[in-house]
Design an enzyme around this catalytic site. Structure first.
Site, mmCIF file in Angstrom:
data_model
loop_
_atom_site.group_PDB
_atom_site.id
_atom_site.type_symbol
_atom_site.label_atom_id
_atom_site.label_comp_id
_atom_site.label_asym_id
_atom_site.label_seq_id
_atom_site.Cartn_x
_atom_site.Cartn_y
_atom_site.Cartn_z
ATOM 1 N N ASP A 144 0.749 -1.204 0.002
ATOM 2 C CA ASP A 144 -0.025 0.076 0.155
ATOM 3 C C ASP A 144 0.796 1.238 -0.046
ATOM 4 O O ASP A 144 1.265 1.706 1.019
ATOM 5 C CB ASP A 144 -0.822 -0.013 1.227
ATOM 6 N N LYS A 161 -6.750 3.256 -3.428
ATOM 7 C CA LYS A 161 -7.167 3.280 -2.023
ATOM 8 C C LYS A 161 -7.390 4.768 -1.588
ATOM 9 O O LYS A 161 -6.558 5.687 -1.991
ATOM 10 C CB LYS A 161 -6.239 2.613 -1.105
ATOM 11 N N LYS A 212 -10.147 0.221 -2.583
ATOM 12 C CA LYS A 212 -9.912 0.037 -0.969
ATOM 13 C C LYS A 212 -10.360 1.323 -0.372
ATOM 14 O O LYS A 212 -9.452 2.372 -0.171
ATOM 15 C CB LYS A 212 -8.568 -0.358 -0.575
#
Length: 312
Positions: free
Chosen positions: A157, A220, A256
């Site tokens: 991430d 995300k 996400k």
């Protein structure tokens, strides 16, 4: 297998991007009104689905080997055995999608899941690239990715340098994400936009497109550390970017949301939004995740209210 990605950035994809905030807000309201699923009878499968797409997260300054191990045990058995039995779910089958930790805790997560025999079933995600600010030299950010992958992370991430978005340096942003993509190797690249610091919906859309063009497997919303994190209107903008990218390339990119998703209703609203905008095929851990630390306990409590008692 890492998908192919272009070697250069075409700025034409960012032309004529205009987003009306009022219209986005109204569309979200209409989606939720037209897809009401919150009732004792209907909520059960949505709650279980929410459990299975969680990236169970600990990103605290006092993280230790022991609490990361506990996190992995919880990811492996997110619901109490008695509750699983009452719900009629297959024993040992319900798990969270991943655990998410800091780079220095990746070896602890890997070793814990290896002892459980679940390295291939529960993903190991690590934040990287100078989380949460992203304001570190690119060389050190790349090394951080390589460290995480080397120690067992199969999802990274990364966090964007938001200053590149705010100053319109799209080519530089593309090149940075491209280098991050290469550093990930076979690991999935999840790009954190930091939406609360991007200023406009147009910037959210453009940052989404640039990240996907450079090879992101997921986009995300947030680090969870910004003042504004995952909101449904921003989610709608990101869903539209994912849908447009899919129509352009035939490639499905995951979403996400992270930060601020605290209630069972919040989780279900996100599932409804994604299903409405992208289709039911997106409601799987391969294309949708929820980044959360406390949400799992809330979902378990709601499922406990839903589940019938065990017959004597």
């Amino acid at each position: 297998m890492v998908r192919a990605h272009p070697a250069s950035f075409d700025p034409a994809v960012l032309k004529n991007v205009y987003i009306n905030k009022h219209n986005v807000d109204e569309q979200v309201k209409n989606i939720l009104i037209n897809n009401q699923v919150w009732s004792k009878e209907n909520s059960f499968p949505w709650l279980v689905k929410a459990v299975t797409v969680i990236d169970l997260t600990t990103l605290a300054g006092d993280d230790t080997k022991s609490n990361v191990t506990r996190l992995c045990l919880k990811a492996a058995s997110p619901l109490a055995p008695e509750l699983v039995k009452r719900l009629g779910l297959p024993e040992g089958k319900v798990k969270t999608a991943a655990v998410c930790v800091y780079p220095s805790r990746v070896p602890d997560a890997y070793n814990a899941l290896k002892r459980l025999g679940l390295v291939d079933e529960i993903q190991i995600a690590s934040v990287a690239t100078g989380f949460p600010s992203g304001l570190y030299p690119l060389k050190t950010r790349i090394h951080e990715i390589e460290y995480c992958v080397k120690n067992g992370a199969n999802e990274i991430d990364v966090v964007l340098d938001r200053s590149l978005v705010l100053t319109g340096q799209w080519n530089v942003l593309f090149d940075e994400v491209l280098q991050m993509r290469k550093a990930c190797g076979d690991a999935h690249l999840k790009v954190i936009l930091g939406v609360g610091e991007l200023g406009t919906y147009e910037n959210v859309y453009k940052a989404s497109m640039v990240s996907m063009l450079a090879g992101a497997d997921f986009i995300k919303t947030s680090t969870g550390k910004e003042a504004v994190n995952a909101t449904l209107p921003i989610g709608l903008v990101m869903c539209r970017a994912i849908r447009n990218f899919y129509q352009m390339t035939g490639i499905k990119i995951g979403l996400k949301p992270a930060g601020g998703i605290k209630s069972a209703q919040d989780a279900i609203n996100w599932l409804v939004l994604v299903r409405s905008e992208l289709g039911p095929e997106w409601l799987s851990p391969t294309l949708f995740r929820i980044g959360a630390s406390s949400l799992l306990d809330v979902l378990e409590q709601e499922l406990d209210k839903t589940a019938p008692p065990i017959k004597q």
